[in-house]
Design a protein around this motif. Structure first.
Motif, PDB file in Angstrom:
ATOM      1  N   ALA A 120      31.937 -24.372 -20.479  1.00  0.00           N
ATOM      2  CA  ALA A 120      31.293 -23.642 -19.388  1.00  0.00           C
ATOM      3  C   ALA A 120      32.236 -22.540 -18.937  1.00  0.00           C
ATOM      4  O   ALA A 120      33.442 -22.754 -18.847  1.00  0.00           O
ATOM      5  CB  ALA A 120      30.990 -24.584 -18.230  1.00  0.00           C
ATOM      6  N   VAL A 121      31.682 -21.347 -18.713  1.00  0.00           N
ATOM      7  CA  VAL A 121      32.501 -20.251 -18.177  1.00  0.00           C
ATOM      8  C   VAL A 121      31.828 -19.743 -16.907  1.00  0.00           C
ATOM      9  O   VAL A 121      30.655 -19.399 -16.906  1.00  0.00           O
ATOM     10  CB  VAL A 121      32.657 -19.104 -19.204  1.00  0.00           C
ATOM     11  CG1 VAL A 121      33.262 -17.871 -18.544  1.00  0.00           C
ATOM     12  CG2 VAL A 121      33.531 -19.551 -20.383  1.00  0.00           C
ATOM     13  N   THR A 122      32.587 -19.786 -15.821  1.00  0.00           N
ATOM     14  CA  THR A 122      32.075 -19.306 -14.535  1.00  0.00           C
ATOM     15  C   THR A 122      32.930 -18.123 -14.089  1.00  0.00           C
ATOM     16  O   THR A 122      34.146 -18.250 -13.952  1.00  0.00           O
ATOM     17  CB  THR A 122      32.166 -20.414 -13.468  1.00  0.00           C
ATOM     18  OG1 THR A 122      31.506 -21.580 -13.980  1.00  0.00           O
ATOM     19  CG2 THR A 122      31.530 -19.986 -12.169  1.00  0.00           C
ATOM     20  N   ILE A 123      32.280 -16.978 -13.906  1.00  0.00           N
ATOM     21  CA  ILE A 123      33.011 -15.813 -13.407  1.00  0.00           C
ATOM     22  C   ILE A 123      32.809 -15.776 -11.896  1.00  0.00           C
ATOM     23  O   ILE A 123      31.663 -15.775 -11.421  1.00  0.00           O
ATOM     24  CB  ILE A 123      32.464 -14.496 -14.003  1.00  0.00           C
ATOM     25  CG1 ILE A 123      32.147 -14.630 -15.486  1.00  0.00           C
ATOM     26  CG2 ILE A 123      33.397 -13.334 -13.683  1.00  0.00           C
ATOM     27  CD1 ILE A 123      33.283 -14.589 -16.416  1.00  0.00           C
ATOM     28  N   VAL A 124      33.889 -15.775 -11.173  1.00  0.00           N
ATOM     29  CA  VAL A 124      33.792 -15.734  -9.713  1.00  0.00           C
ATOM     30  C   VAL A 124      34.124 -14.325  -9.248  1.00  0.00           C
ATOM     31  O   VAL A 124      35.257 -13.853  -9.383  1.00  0.00           O
ATOM     32  CB  VAL A 124      34.765 -16.743  -9.074  1.00  0.00           C
ATOM     33  CG1 VAL A 124      34.633 -16.702  -7.553  1.00  0.00           C
ATOM     34  CG2 VAL A 124      34.494 -18.142  -9.601  1.00  0.00           C
ATOM     35  N   LEU A 125      33.114 -13.642  -8.730  1.00  0.00           N
ATOM     36  CA  LEU A 125      33.313 -12.255  -8.296  1.00  0.00           C
ATOM     37  C   LEU A 125      33.792 -12.241  -6.852  1.00  0.00           C
ATOM     38  O   LEU A 125      33.170 -12.839  -5.968  1.00  0.00           O
ATOM     39  CB  LEU A 125      32.005 -11.476  -8.445  1.00  0.00           C
ATOM     40  CG  LEU A 125      31.512 -11.334  -9.896  1.00  0.00           C
ATOM     41  CD1 LEU A 125      30.074 -10.846  -9.945  1.00  0.00           C
ATOM     42  CD2 LEU A 125      32.430 -10.405 -10.687  1.00  0.00           C
ATOM     43  N   THR A 126      34.921 -11.591  -6.632  1.00  0.00           N
ATOM     44  CA  THR A 126      35.485 -11.564  -5.271  1.00  0.00           C
ATOM     45  C   THR A 126      35.241 -10.209  -4.630  1.00  0.00           C
ATOM     46  O   THR A 126      34.911  -9.246  -5.314  1.00  0.00           O
ATOM     47  CB  THR A 126      37.002 -11.821  -5.308  1.00  0.00           C
ATOM     48  OG1 THR A 126      37.634 -10.782  -6.047  1.00  0.00           O
ATOM     49  CG2 THR A 126      37.296 -13.156  -5.969  1.00  0.00           C
ATOM     50  N   MET A 141      29.159 -15.261  -6.651  1.00  0.00           N
ATOM     51  CA  MET A 141      29.917 -14.509  -5.652  1.00  0.00           C
ATOM     52  C   MET A 141      30.793 -15.491  -4.878  1.00  0.00           C
ATOM     53  O   MET A 141      30.302 -16.509  -4.377  1.00  0.00           O
ATOM     54  CB  MET A 141      28.972 -13.790  -4.692  1.00  0.00           C
ATOM     55  CG  MET A 141      27.932 -12.889  -5.351  1.00  0.00           C
ATOM     56  SD  MET A 141      28.620 -11.596  -6.421  1.00  0.00           S
ATOM     57  CE  MET A 141      29.434 -10.544  -5.224  1.00  0.00           C
ATOM     58  N   LEU A 142      32.038 -15.160  -4.720  1.00  0.00           N
ATOM     59  CA  LEU A 142      32.942 -16.059  -3.988  1.00  0.00           C
ATOM     60  C   LEU A 142      32.453 -16.240  -2.548  1.00  0.00           C
ATOM     61  O   LEU A 142      32.538 -17.335  -1.980  1.00  0.00           O
ATOM     62  CB  LEU A 142      34.377 -15.511  -4.005  1.00  0.00           C
ATOM     63  CG  LEU A 142      35.399 -16.371  -3.261  1.00  0.00           C
ATOM     64  CD1 LEU A 142      35.521 -17.758  -3.886  1.00  0.00           C
ATOM     65  CD2 LEU A 142      36.775 -15.705  -3.215  1.00  0.00           C
ATOM     66  N   LYS A 143      31.907 -15.182  -1.986  1.00  0.00           N
ATOM     67  CA  LYS A 143      31.495 -15.259  -0.580  1.00  0.00           C
ATOM     68  C   LYS A 143      30.432 -16.338  -0.348  1.00  0.00           C
ATOM     69  O   LYS A 143      30.320 -16.882   0.744  1.00  0.00           O
ATOM     70  CB  LYS A 143      31.054 -13.893  -0.050  1.00  0.00           C
ATOM     71  CG  LYS A 143      29.795 -13.318  -0.661  1.00  0.00           C
ATOM     72  CD  LYS A 143      29.406 -12.052   0.130  1.00  0.00           C
ATOM     73  CE  LYS A 143      28.039 -11.529  -0.197  1.00  0.00           C
ATOM     74  NZ  LYS A 143      27.788 -11.120  -1.589  1.00  0.00           N
ATOM     75  N   ASP A 144      29.705 -16.673  -1.368  1.00  0.00           N
ATOM     76  CA  ASP A 144      28.709 -17.738  -1.223  1.00  0.00           C
ATOM     77  C   ASP A 144      29.344 -19.124  -1.124  1.00  0.00           C
ATOM     78  O   ASP A 144      28.662 -20.109  -0.819  1.00  0.00           O
ATOM     79  CB  ASP A 144      27.730 -17.722  -2.400  1.00  0.00           C
ATOM     80  CG  ASP A 144      26.869 -16.462  -2.388  1.00  0.00           C
ATOM     81  OD1 ASP A 144      26.748 -15.850  -1.303  1.00  0.00           O
ATOM     82  OD2 ASP A 144      26.343 -16.084  -3.451  1.00  0.00           O
ATOM     83  N   TYR A 145      30.605 -19.203  -1.461  1.00  0.00           N
ATOM     84  CA  TYR A 145      31.284 -20.506  -1.437  1.00  0.00           C
ATOM     85  C   TYR A 145      32.451 -20.533  -0.448  1.00  0.00           C
ATOM     86  O   TYR A 145      32.995 -21.594  -0.172  1.00  0.00           O
ATOM     87  CB  TYR A 145      31.804 -20.869  -2.833  1.00  0.00           C
ATOM     88  CG  TYR A 145      30.687 -21.062  -3.842  1.00  0.00           C
ATOM     89  CD1 TYR A 145      30.140 -22.323  -4.058  1.00  0.00           C
ATOM     90  CD2 TYR A 145      30.166 -19.977  -4.538  1.00  0.00           C
ATOM     91  CE1 TYR A 145      29.114 -22.503  -4.968  1.00  0.00           C
ATOM     92  CE2 TYR A 145      29.132 -20.150  -5.438  1.00  0.00           C
ATOM     93  CZ  TYR A 145      28.610 -21.409  -5.661  1.00  0.00           C
ATOM     94  OH  TYR A 145      27.588 -21.589  -6.553  1.00  0.00           O
ATOM     95  N   GLY A 146      32.854 -19.394   0.014  1.00  0.00           N
ATOM     96  CA  GLY A 146      33.987 -19.322   0.944  1.00  0.00           C
ATOM     97  C   GLY A 146      35.311 -19.273   0.218  1.00  0.00           C
ATOM     98  O   GLY A 146      35.951 -18.229   0.146  1.00  0.00           O
ATOM     99  N   THR A 147      35.701 -20.418  -0.366  1.00  0.00           N
ATOM    100  CA  THR A 147      36.989 -20.457  -1.063  1.00  0.00           C
ATOM    101  C   THR A 147      36.807 -20.984  -2.483  1.00  0.00           C
ATOM    102  O   THR A 147      35.788 -21.612  -2.798  1.00  0.00           O
ATOM    103  CB  THR A 147      37.961 -21.423  -0.360  1.00  0.00           C
ATOM    104  OG1 THR A 147      37.369 -22.730  -0.388  1.00  0.00           O
ATOM    105  CG2 THR A 147      38.226 -21.006   1.088  1.00  0.00           C
ATOM    106  N   VAL A 193      32.045 -27.896  -5.216  1.00  0.00           N
ATOM    107  CA  VAL A 193      30.588 -27.840  -5.310  1.00  0.00           C
ATOM    108  C   VAL A 193      30.127 -27.811  -6.772  1.00  0.00           C
ATOM    109  O   VAL A 193      29.243 -28.566  -7.173  1.00  0.00           O
ATOM    110  CB  VAL A 193      30.038 -26.598  -4.559  1.00  0.00           C
ATOM    111  CG1 VAL A 193      28.528 -26.473  -4.768  1.00  0.00           C
ATOM    112  CG2 VAL A 193      30.366 -26.679  -3.079  1.00  0.00           C
ATOM    113  N   LEU A 194      30.747 -26.948  -7.573  1.00  0.00           N
ATOM    114  CA  LEU A 194      30.261 -26.764  -8.945  1.00  0.00           C
ATOM    115  C   LEU A 194      30.758 -27.844  -9.909  1.00  0.00           C
ATOM    116  O   LEU A 194      30.102 -28.164 -10.889  1.00  0.00           O
ATOM    117  CB  LEU A 194      30.653 -25.385  -9.480  1.00  0.00           C
ATOM    118  CG  LEU A 194      30.013 -24.175  -8.787  1.00  0.00           C
ATOM    119  CD1 LEU A 194      30.493 -22.878  -9.431  1.00  0.00           C
ATOM    120  CD2 LEU A 194      28.488 -24.245  -8.847  1.00  0.00           C
TER     121      LEU A 194
END
Ligand code: SF4
Lengths: 193, 462
Positions: free
Chosen positions: A187-193, A51-57, A64-65
């Protein structure tokens, strides 16, 4: 007579009973919590959904990742950590060596963790050649199954190339041992906004 | 002995490898079972898939011309080929027109069918297979032994050896991750340098004029990302009417093939990018003949998932090279008979009639039923095993006469006590590769007459 005519004439030359197209009325189970179910499916196919909200931006998320990366490529606006815009490259081969590519997806599919992307950049190579691929996706845009996926207008849109990407590239061609990272993203990371 | 049995004898000499092959494929089959089980509507999907294909194939002229019209409108160049030769010539012509030297390929059974690589290499084009399994087989100068898992019969040490020779990896390192990474680097160069990228086609969508290529490795997508020209080859049966149909097929394909919910990349090619070209070649090569054949036209429904091979007890234990056709297993048996029955009739004995293939096929093709039909016609192809025929004729006579039947059983009991060398000798074809059944000491008839037959109930009460 050319081959086109030959083939078509041959097909016409014998009677075949025409059968009707079936109805598309497959009832598939719906998940209780779509976002959770989608995250789970992405994990099963070897990727991760966050979740994007867990990282802010996005910038913070990349730091971080992927702390040690050098080349971050995207043509999306507002991503400050990007080191290059692939649309400025004259040749796709200049993308060889990109550590992180950041792209957008249209919608995700809960049953298989796939995201529908359509080429929105000069070189579609970015989707595959990036060592790590980040796909930004609106969390409201999740469908349960491929039946619904093929009803979405984005699939019928005016694109050159469109793809369901489900997790990182993989192979099991040597003794059936699963190895992540055949030719495409490792690696594939889906960022849900 | 059939040609299959002879070739299989070679494969099973290495018992360790045979066991590994059997188990590896059964594992894939189990993965398929697990995912299928978790989808309540699985059987509905199979039925619909079968109906969609039947509908498409029975309206093939309409869908072919619709696809052509829409693909052309999208800027895709459409070619038609009656046979393998014509297909190969079209490819060569496109290469020639672009003065191309280097071609990268993703997996395509059709180009295998047309023996394209050989043809192009003779004409001076460098052809590089980019699917890892296919690349291994290309290095080994051998054909694939499975349609989805081309190198399933090759052991990791053999890969290490050939990679050491071809791309200078450490000969003693046979770790699959290490070898895959080496192939990734080696093929990355090939992708970037390629003039032309070739792919197969999993589905061509008539109403959209687009086509779909499914891979896990991303090799088709990498190829088309660099080369300026993309050539896609497809058999004319690969059509589906619309995207809605793909809702069914994309749910079935990878689950049936490897037990994955979908392939990593399900790529839709609709229009060539600016300055690039897409060519598609529609190939007949005997498919219209299959269409004519009512008993076997179902074969045109195949989506090449390989599930029928993974489940086949004969394929699993005898390997792809035991079949005389380039496609093995239940699918290959049928396709080979449709191609050249005289040449390939030895394959039809490679079936235990367990019907497992028919049960797993996502397009509900009656594979085993068709093999059974071929067997009934074997005489026509001059290949019915004379030894078996004699045995069957004898059996008919014995079964038809009670006296002879019981006499035969009595002498049959003798076999139980014969020394092994007398039973398992060169004259007894049944004994080859089979344990002879132990023949019961008493017939049912004898037991019945002596009152020794009881139902389960009465024996419980005793
Ligand atoms: S015949 Fe059926 S099971 Fe076999 S490869 Fe074709 S679709 Fe798959």
């Amino acid at each position: 007579m050319n081959s086109r005519e030959k083939i078509l004439k041959k097909i016409k030359s014998f009677p075949i009973e025409k059968t009707p197209m079936p109805k598309f009325d497959v009832k598939a189970i719906a998940s209780e919590d779509r976002i959770e179910a989608f995250k789970q499916s992405v994990k099963v196919v070897g990727g991760q959904a966050v979740m994007l909200k867990d990282y802010g931006t996005i910038d913070n998320l990349v730091t971080v990742l992927f702390p040690d990366v050098k080349r971050i490529a995207t043509n999306l606006e507002g991503i400050n950590c990007a080191t290059e815009n692939p649309d400025n490259f004259s040749m796709a081969s200049m993308l060889n060596g990109v550590d992180v590519g950041i792209v957008e997806g249209h919608f995700g599919v809960v049953e298989n963790g796939a995201v529908w992307v359509t080429q929105a950049m000069k070189h579609k190579a970015l989707y595959f050649i990036s060592e790590a691929l980040i796909v930004i996706l609106d969390a409201d845009q999740l469908v349960e199954t491929m039946h619904e996926a093929y009803k979405r207008e984005e699939v019928y849109g005016d694109y050159e190339y469109g793809c369901f990407i489900s997790g990182p590239s993989k192979t099991a061609d040597i003794e059936q041992a699963l190895v992540i990272g055949a030719h495409g993203a490792k690696a594939v990371t889906i960022v849900l906004t | 002995m059939s040609s299959h049995a002879k070739a299989a004898a070679q494969f099973i000499k290495n018992t360790e490898r045979t066991a590994w092959h059997d188990q590896a494929l059964f594992f894939v089959r189990q993965k398929r079972d697990n995912v299928a089980k978790n989808i309540d509507e699985w059987e509905v999907l199979r039925t619909k898939a079968s109906q969609i294909k039947e509908h498409t194939v029975s309206n093939l002229e309409h869908y072919l011309t619709t696809f052509e019209k829409n693909a052309k409108a999208n800027g895709i160049q459409v070619h038609w080929a009656s046979d393998a030769d014509e297909h190969n010539k079209i490819v060569a012509e496109i290469i020639e027109n672009h003065k191309a030297k280097k071609l990268v390929k993703s997996k395509s059974m059709l180009t295998e069918e047309c023996e394209l690589n050989h043809f192009l290499e003779e004409n001076g084009t460098e052809v590089v297979e980019t699917d890892l399994g296919e690349r291994i087989m290309q290095f080994l100068k051998l054909p694939p032994s499975h349609i989805v898992l081309p190198a399933i019969h090759v052991k990791r040490q053999e890969v290490a050896e050939i990679f050491n020779k071809e791309i200078h990896t450490d000969a003693n390192n046979s770790d699959p991750a290490y070898l895959t990474q080496a192939a990734r680097m080696h093929l990355r160069e090939k992708f970037i340098e390629a003039d032309i990228s070739m792919t197969g086609v999993n589905f061509a969508v008539a109403e959209e004029g687009a086509f779909v290529v499914c891979t896990n490795e991303g090799n088709a997508d990498m190829g088309t990302s660099f080369a300026n020209v993309h050539i896609a080859s497809m058999g004319i049966e690969k059509l589906v009417p619309n995207y809605e149909s793909l809702g069914i097929f994309t749910r079935l394909l990878a689950r049936s093939a490897t037990g994955q919910p979908i392939t990593t990349y399900t790529a839709h090619y609709k229009k060539p990018a600016k300055g690039k070209e897409i060519h598609i070649i529609l190939v007949d090569n005997n498919r219209t003949e299959i269409l004519k054949d009512k008993d076997h036209s179902n074969m045109l429904k195949c989506i090449r998932c390989g599930a029928c091979m993974n489940t086949c007890p004969v394929y699993r234990r005898t390997g792809g090279y035991s079949y005389s056709y380039f496609i093995p297993g239940p699918l290959g048996i049928n396709l080979s008979m449709l191609k050249e029955p005289k040449k390939h009739s030895g394959n039809v004995s490679a079936c235990s009639l367990c019907y497992s293939c028919s049960n797993v096929c996502p397009a509900k093709i009656d594979l085993a039923e068709q093999i059974y039909k071929w067997r009934q016609d074997l005489d026509k192809y001059g290949e019915a095993d004379p030894m078996k025929k004699m045995v069957v004729k004898g059996m008919k006579k014995v079964m038809g006469s009670p006296g002879l039947f019981y006499a035969a059983i009595k002498s049959g009991r003798l076999i139980n006590h014969m020394p092994r060398f007398m039973v398992y000798n060169g004259l007894n074809d049944w004994g080859k590769g089979r344990e002879m059944p132990v023949i019961a000491l008493k017939t049912f008839n004898e037991m019945w007459k002596k009152g020794e037959v009881r139902s389960n109930e009465s024996s419980k009460n005793k």
